[in-house]
Design a protein around this motif. Structure first.
Motif, PDB file in Angstrom:
ATOM      1  N   GLU A  46      10.698   7.211   5.555  1.00 36.08           N
ATOM      2  CA  GLU A  46      11.253   8.569   5.919  1.00 36.08           C
ATOM      3  C   GLU A  46      11.364   9.143   4.110  1.00 36.08           C
ATOM      4  N   VAL A  47      10.914  10.638   4.095  1.00 37.81           N
ATOM      5  CA  VAL A  47      10.580  11.482   3.260  1.00 37.81           C
ATOM      6  C   VAL A  47      11.618  12.732   2.580  1.00 37.81           C
ATOM      7  N   GLU A  48      12.919  12.102   1.217  1.00 40.03           N
ATOM      8  CA  GLU A  48      13.588  13.336   1.576  1.00 40.03           C
ATOM      9  C   GLU A  48      12.722  14.188   0.137  1.00 40.03           C
ATOM     10  N   SER A  49      13.180  15.133  -0.369  1.00 39.71           N
ATOM     11  CA  SER A  49      12.518  16.060  -1.621  1.00 39.71           C
ATOM     12  C   SER A  49      13.034  17.188  -1.191  1.00 39.71           C
TER      13      SER A  49
ATOM     14  N   VAL B 160      10.020   3.205   3.180  1.00 40.45           N
ATOM     15  CA  VAL B 160       9.218   2.995   3.999  1.00 40.45           C
ATOM     16  C   VAL B 160      10.576   1.294   4.662  1.00 40.45           C
ATOM     17  N   THR B 161      10.402   1.665   6.127  1.00 37.60           N
ATOM     18  CA  THR B 161      10.887   0.104   6.554  1.00 37.60           C
ATOM     19  C   THR B 161      10.694  -0.089   7.797  1.00 37.60           C
TER      20      THR B 161
ATOM     21  N   ARG C  16       0.788  -1.098  -0.547  1.00 36.46           N
ATOM     22  CA  ARG C  16       0.021  -0.097  -0.108  1.00 36.46           C
ATOM     23  C   ARG C  16       0.877   1.322  -0.094  1.00 36.46           C
ATOM     24  N   ALA C  17       1.908   1.390   0.813  1.00 35.98           N
ATOM     25  CA  ALA C  17       2.628   2.912   0.781  1.00 35.98           C
ATOM     26  C   ALA C  17       2.858   2.670  -0.787  1.00 35.98           C
TER      27      ALA C  17
ATOM     28  N   ARG D 125       2.181   7.251   6.689  1.00 33.61           N
ATOM     29  CA  ARG D 125       2.676   6.894   7.747  1.00 33.61           C
ATOM     30  C   ARG D 125       2.202   6.389   8.886  1.00 33.61           C
ATOM     31  N   GLN D 126       0.704   6.518   8.756  1.00 31.95           N
ATOM     32  CA  GLN D 126       0.015   5.914   9.888  1.00 31.95           C
ATOM     33  C   GLN D 126       0.533   4.566   9.595  1.00 31.95           C
ATOM     34  N   ARG D 127       0.492   3.738   8.399  1.00 32.82           N
ATOM     35  CA  ARG D 127      -0.191   2.294   8.698  1.00 32.82           C
ATOM     36  C   ARG D 127       1.420   1.965   8.867  1.00 32.82           C
ATOM     37  N   VAL D 128       2.474   2.638   8.505  1.00 30.06           N
ATOM     38  CA  VAL D 128       4.262   1.878   9.059  1.00 30.06           C
ATOM     39  C   VAL D 128       3.924   1.998   9.845  1.00 30.06           C
ATOM     40  N   VAL D 129       3.544   3.163  10.967  1.00 29.60           N
ATOM     41  CA  VAL D 129       3.744   3.422  12.037  1.00 29.60           C
ATOM     42  C   VAL D 129       3.057   2.078  13.032  1.00 29.60           C
ATOM     43  N   ARG D 130       2.042   1.479  12.501  1.00 28.71           N
ATOM     44  CA  ARG D 130       1.397   0.835  13.551  1.00 28.71           C
ATOM     45  C   ARG D 130       2.244  -0.484  13.228  1.00 28.71           C
ATOM     46  N   LEU D 131       2.721  -1.152  12.696  1.00 29.26           N
ATOM     47  CA  LEU D 131       3.701  -1.907  12.403  1.00 29.26           C
ATOM     48  C   LEU D 131       5.395  -1.746  13.264  1.00 29.26           C
TER      49      LEU D 131
END
Length: 99
Positions: free
Chosen positions: A72-75, A85-86, A5-6, A61-67
């Protein structure tokens, strides 16, 4: 599913906003984490300016933090965008024991 999904959301953002000529997706499995990277050569943006603009990065971010993961976003304007996404890797033995 969270990584899928990410990456899906990151690619949708590239299609909607980046005007990119090239986009790359990399999936890396390491001993204790799985990392998905999406990079483009598009118009870029200032990440702090994007926090209130839409739901894509916030939901990602919310989905990833739940796990217990990290995003990280670099732009920067004119410099393209890289999203990493890790999430923790779940060993096969632990997965089999849960059934």
């Amino acid at each position: 599913m969270t990584l899928f999904r990410a990456v899906q959301e990151a690619l949708a953002n590239v299609a909607r906003h980046a005007t990119a000529g090239k986009t790359g997706v990399t999936l890396s499995y390491m001993e204790d984490v799985v990392v998905a990277d999406v990079r483009d050569d598009g118009v870029g943006f200032t990440p702090s300016d994007a926090c209130g603009g839409g739901f894509g990065l916030t939901a990602m971010r919310q989905r990833v933090v739940r796990l217990a993961g990290n995003i990280e976003v670099e732009s920067a304007p004119g410099q393209g965008t890289a999203i990493s996404v890790t999430v923790p890797a779940i060993p096969i033995a632990a997965e089999q024991g849960a059934t």
